[in-house]
Design a protein around this motif. Structure first.
Motif, PDB file in Angstrom:
ATOM      1  N   GLU A  81       2.101   1.785  -3.501  1.00 41.00           N
ATOM      2  CA  GLU A  81       1.021   2.223  -4.388  1.00 41.00           C
ATOM      3  C   GLU A  81       0.646   3.677  -4.134  1.00 41.00           C
ATOM      4  O   GLU A  81       0.357   4.422  -5.070  1.00 41.00           O
TER       5      GLU A  81
ATOM      6  N   ASN B 216       0.829  -1.204   0.000  1.00 45.98           N
ATOM      7  CA  ASN B 216       0.000   0.000   0.000  1.00 45.98           C
ATOM      8  C   ASN B 216       0.871   1.266   0.000  1.00 45.98           C
ATOM      9  O   ASN B 216       0.536   2.254  -0.658  1.00 45.98           O
TER      10      ASN B 216
ATOM     11  N   ARG C 235       3.204   5.765  -5.850  1.00 48.52           N
ATOM     12  CA  ARG C 235       2.974   5.751  -7.301  1.00 48.52           C
ATOM     13  C   ARG C 235       1.825   6.681  -7.663  1.00 48.52           C
ATOM     14  O   ARG C 235       1.914   7.454  -8.621  1.00 48.52           O
ATOM     15  N   ASN C 236       0.724   6.604  -6.897  1.00 49.17           N
ATOM     16  CA  ASN C 236      -0.433   7.445  -7.193  1.00 49.17           C
ATOM     17  C   ASN C 236      -0.108   8.929  -7.011  1.00 49.17           C
ATOM     18  O   ASN C 236      -0.744   9.778  -7.648  1.00 49.17           O
TER      19      ASN C 236
END
Length: 273
Positions: free
Chosen positions: A173, A170, A176-177
């Motif tokens: 991610e 998480n 990355r977001n």
């Protein structure tokens, strides 16, 4: 008596001849020329004479060349002066034709030069694009090291619960977001196919065992990346509350990610030609 007189006469003649010969043999009579020594030649005088002759020769050649040049000019003028109107018109037309041909040739060469420059610029631009694509591909695939602005997140060992693969996935991610362009966790370069799974001690990422503390480096906008971790109720808060881990976040203008990996060979996917 006669013989004796003849004999005396002969002796007198011989005596007179001897006296005459003796007188002739003397140097004072001038019978023999006196020998005089030749004077030595003056070398400097000869040298001056050679220079004078050379100067005269050069002046003569210059005069002849000047005369020939002036004769040529006069002949040219006289040639034009003797031409009639038709011949002058023809000569002018020929000159204009030659000028037109030269101008046309100049235009052709200029066009060729511009084409070559344009082609060279296109090739240079193509090389730049290819280099940029190669660099971008190398960064995305993890083949090339990277540096730039970003953050470094250090997650310690959990005090209340063991940090599992799901919370670390998480974290990656969320980065990355938030626009992270390059990410690494410990010694593993994170790419599109990166996975994280639990292990008896620590975690396994892309087949490599990693242990706490977990150091996640991300290159991107430091402010946006920091907000993605520190947002209320976000992944940073979960690590602290649920797992009892310390989360240290540090922003920097020079984050270096030198962890690289070999490019994977696609078995099924191919580029479109």
């Amino acid at each position: 008596m006669v013989r004796r007189a003849k004999s005396n006469n002969m002796l007198d003649k011989m005596h007179d001849q001897h006296a005459q010969d003796k007188a002739n043999d003397r140097m004072e009579t001038g019978s023999f020329p006196a020998i005089r020594k030749k004077p030595r030649k003056n070398l400097n005088r000869n040298s001056d004479r050679s220079r004078l002759i050379s100067s005269i020769f050069i002046m003569l050649m210059c005069a002849l060349l000047g005369f020939a040049y002036m004769s040529q000019i006069n002949n040219t003028k006289s040639t034009y002066e003797t031409m009639d109107e038709n011949e002058l018109v023809r000569l002018l037309n020929e000159s204009n034709t030659q000028i037109s041909n030269l101008e046309q040739r100049k235009t052709q060469l200029t066009s060729q030069l511009n084409s070559l420059k344009s082609a060279a610029n296109e090739q240079e631009q193509a090389r730049k694009i290819a280099k940029q694509n190669e660099e971008t591909s190398g960064l995305i695939s993890g083949r090339l090291p990277a540096k730039g602005k970003g953050i470094t997140v250090t997650v310690s060992r959990g005090s209340t619960s063991r940090i599992d693969a799901s919370i670390m996935f998480n974290l990656i991610e969320e980065l990355r977001n938030a626009g992270a362009e390059v990410i690494a966790i410990n010694e593993v370069r994170v790419v599109a196919s990166t996975y994280i799974q639990d292990a008896d001690e620590g975690l396994i990422s892309d087949g490599m065992a990693i242990k706490p503390p977990y150091v996640v480096k991300a290159i991107g906008n430091p402010q946006e990346l920091s907000n993605a971790v520190d947002i209320a109720g976000g992944v940073g808060a979960q690590l602290q509350v649920k797992y009892g881990a310390n989360v240290n976040l540090e922003a920097s203008d020079n984050v270096i990610i030198d962890e690289v990996r070999e490019a994977t060979q696609n078995k099924y996917a191919k580029t479109v030609e």
